[in-house]
Motif scaffolding. Structure first.
Motif, mmCIF file in Angstrom:
data_model
loop_
_atom_site.group_PDB
_atom_site.id
_atom_site.type_symbol
_atom_site.label_atom_id
_atom_site.label_comp_id
_atom_site.label_asym_id
_atom_site.label_seq_id
_atom_site.Cartn_x
_atom_site.Cartn_y
_atom_site.Cartn_z
ATOM 1 N N VAL A 1 31.012 -18.041 -21.203
ATOM 2 C CA VAL A 1 32.054 -17.523 -21.652
ATOM 3 C C VAL A 1 33.375 -18.540 -20.817
ATOM 4 O O VAL A 1 34.111 -18.636 -21.454
ATOM 5 C CB VAL A 1 32.195 -15.954 -21.144
ATOM 6 C CG1 VAL A 1 33.643 -15.326 -21.377
ATOM 7 C CG2 VAL A 1 31.274 -15.180 -22.037
ATOM 8 N N ILE A 2 33.167 -18.685 -19.362
ATOM 9 C CA ILE A 2 34.052 -19.291 -18.756
ATOM 10 C C ILE A 2 34.362 -20.891 -19.419
ATOM 11 O O ILE A 2 35.478 -21.254 -19.338
ATOM 12 C CB ILE A 2 33.868 -19.639 -17.280
ATOM 13 C CG1 ILE A 2 33.946 -18.006 -16.489
ATOM 14 C CG2 ILE A 2 34.687 -20.422 -16.630
ATOM 15 C CD1 ILE A 2 33.290 -18.038 -15.168
ATOM 16 N N LEU A 3 33.343 -21.358 -19.835
ATOM 17 C CA LEU A 3 33.426 -22.709 -20.428
ATOM 18 C C LEU A 3 34.110 -22.551 -21.900
ATOM 19 O O LEU A 3 35.168 -23.451 -22.209
ATOM 20 C CB LEU A 3 32.060 -23.277 -20.704
ATOM 21 C CG LEU A 3 31.196 -23.801 -19.505
ATOM 22 C CD1 LEU A 3 29.838 -24.068 -19.688
ATOM 23 C CD2 LEU A 3 31.958 -24.897 -18.718
ATOM 24 N N GLY A 4 33.706 -21.479 -22.457
ATOM 25 C CA GLY A 4 34.499 -21.214 -23.598
ATOM 26 C C GLY A 4 35.909 -21.080 -23.749
ATOM 27 O O GLY A 4 36.759 -21.633 -24.693
ATOM 28 N N VAL A 5 36.454 -20.132 -22.722
ATOM 29 C CA VAL A 5 37.888 -20.016 -22.574
ATOM 30 C C VAL A 5 38.389 -21.384 -22.106
ATOM 31 O O VAL A 5 39.676 -21.483 -22.370
ATOM 32 C CB VAL A 5 37.935 -18.841 -21.458
ATOM 33 C CG1 VAL A 5 39.444 -18.923 -20.646
ATOM 34 C CG2 VAL A 5 37.503 -17.473 -21.831
ATOM 35 N N PHE A 6 37.889 -22.063 -21.113
ATOM 36 C CA PHE A 6 38.267 -23.618 -20.870
ATOM 37 C C PHE A 6 38.341 -24.254 -21.930
ATOM 38 O O PHE A 6 39.475 -24.932 -22.179
ATOM 39 C CB PHE A 6 37.488 -24.220 -19.841
ATOM 40 C CG PHE A 6 37.936 -25.355 -19.399
ATOM 41 C CD1 PHE A 6 38.806 -26.041 -18.745
ATOM 42 C CD2 PHE A 6 36.993 -26.681 -19.937
ATOM 43 C CE1 PHE A 6 39.316 -27.149 -18.588
ATOM 44 C CE2 PHE A 6 37.244 -27.723 -19.876
ATOM 45 C CZ PHE A 6 38.277 -28.206 -19.101
ATOM 46 N N LEU A 7 37.703 -24.298 -22.774
ATOM 47 C CA LEU A 7 37.718 -25.233 -24.026
ATOM 48 C C LEU A 7 38.830 -24.564 -24.877
ATOM 49 O O LEU A 7 39.788 -25.383 -25.497
ATOM 50 C CB LEU A 7 36.447 -25.348 -24.866
ATOM 51 C CG LEU A 7 35.354 -26.093 -23.976
ATOM 52 C CD1 LEU A 7 33.962 -25.952 -24.833
ATOM 53 C CD2 LEU A 7 35.700 -27.458 -23.892
#
Length: 281
Positions: A119-125
């Protein structure tokens, strides 16, 4: 004009604002492990979605995410920051509620953390709008990466099964020297429950040993392998001396060196494919 193909180099996509990703991961680490008392975890596991501390915990994640987004990437507008923080709060709440209904073991913990990181990677992208770079990075996964993954997978369960089969001709002799259990259904060693625990512990130790040795081979640090074997020998020396069982000692040594030889062989094969064998011509 024709461009010489030998001068064309493939450029691997790189992420911009990598400090933001590190900041979001740091915020998660602080909120999940340092700003969450154990009493909150107990209430979450008992009351699930009705646990009030769970709401506080999710909000802490959102607040720290807003701080990371605002400080580490000033170019991101407030709407994007708000949506990103909301995604992290809601997703963290849902994931933790699901986890509270699961068995509290290492598998649940690892799956829980992987879900949060995804989820954090998705938010970052989303916040940095780098979806194209992410896809480009995945497209650059090639044979070297897959070979390394294959090597690490090979030294885990497959190697454990092979070692067990190679040692099977002598397993009976070692077990025959053990005292018989008082219970007729138990194996001729110690109690069934203790045997299962020791068996699982030994398996995990073997996994860790081979993962470390493979890492040292790939890093061309063979002296570290010697240190690892020496450290294990020191810890096992007392047990082997206490039992005064020559067959057991030989069995342990045979298992250890079989594991070492197999791991080094896999590591050298991997290094050969990667093109950096630790051999100078």
């Amino acid at each position: 004009m024709i461009t010489d193909a030998s001068n064309v180099t493939m450029i691997t996509p790189t992420f911009m604002h990598s400090e933001l990703l590190i900041g979001l991961l740091l915020a998660h680490l602080l909120a999940d492990f340092y700003f969450q008392p154990y009493s909150w975890v107990e209430q979450r596991n008992e009351r699930h979605a009705r646990a009030l501390p769970l709401y506080f915990h999710a909000l802490i994640h959102g607040v720290l995410a807003i701080i990371a987004l605002a400080l580490l990437s000033p170019s991101i507008n407030m709407v994007t920051i708000g949506i990103s923080a909301l995604i992290l709060v809601v997703s963290h709440f849902i994931i933790d509620v699901v986890k509270s209904h699961c068995a509290q073991n290492i598998t649940a913990f690892v799956v829980d953390q992987i879900a949060h990181i995804v989820v954090i990677l998705g938010v970052f992208l989303y916040a940095t709008n780098q979806w194209r770079e992410a896809v480009g990075l995945l497209q650059h996964v090639g044979v070297p990466h897959l070979v390394v993954v294959l090597a690490y997978l090979a030294v885990l369960k497959p190697s454990s099964i092979i070692i067990k089969q190679l040692l099977s001709p002598w397993s009976g002799e070692v077990l025959a020297n053990k005292p018989t259990s008082s219970h007729p259904n138990d194996p001729p060693t110690i109690s069934t429950e203790a045997q299962q625990t020791l068996s699982l512990a030994g398996q995990r130790i073997g996994y860790l040993e081979r993962v470390l040795m493979l890492t040292f081979v790939l890093l061309n640090q063979f002296s570290a392998i010697g240190f690892l074997i020496a450290a294990k020998s020191i810890f096992r020396f007392g047990d082997l001396t206490k039992h005064q069982d020559r067959k057991l000692t030989e069995y342990v040594l045979l298992g250890t060196f079989t594991s070492v030889a197999m791991t080094i062989a896999i590591g050298l094969a991997c290094s050969a494919v990667l093109g950096h064998l630790p051999i100078k011509s």
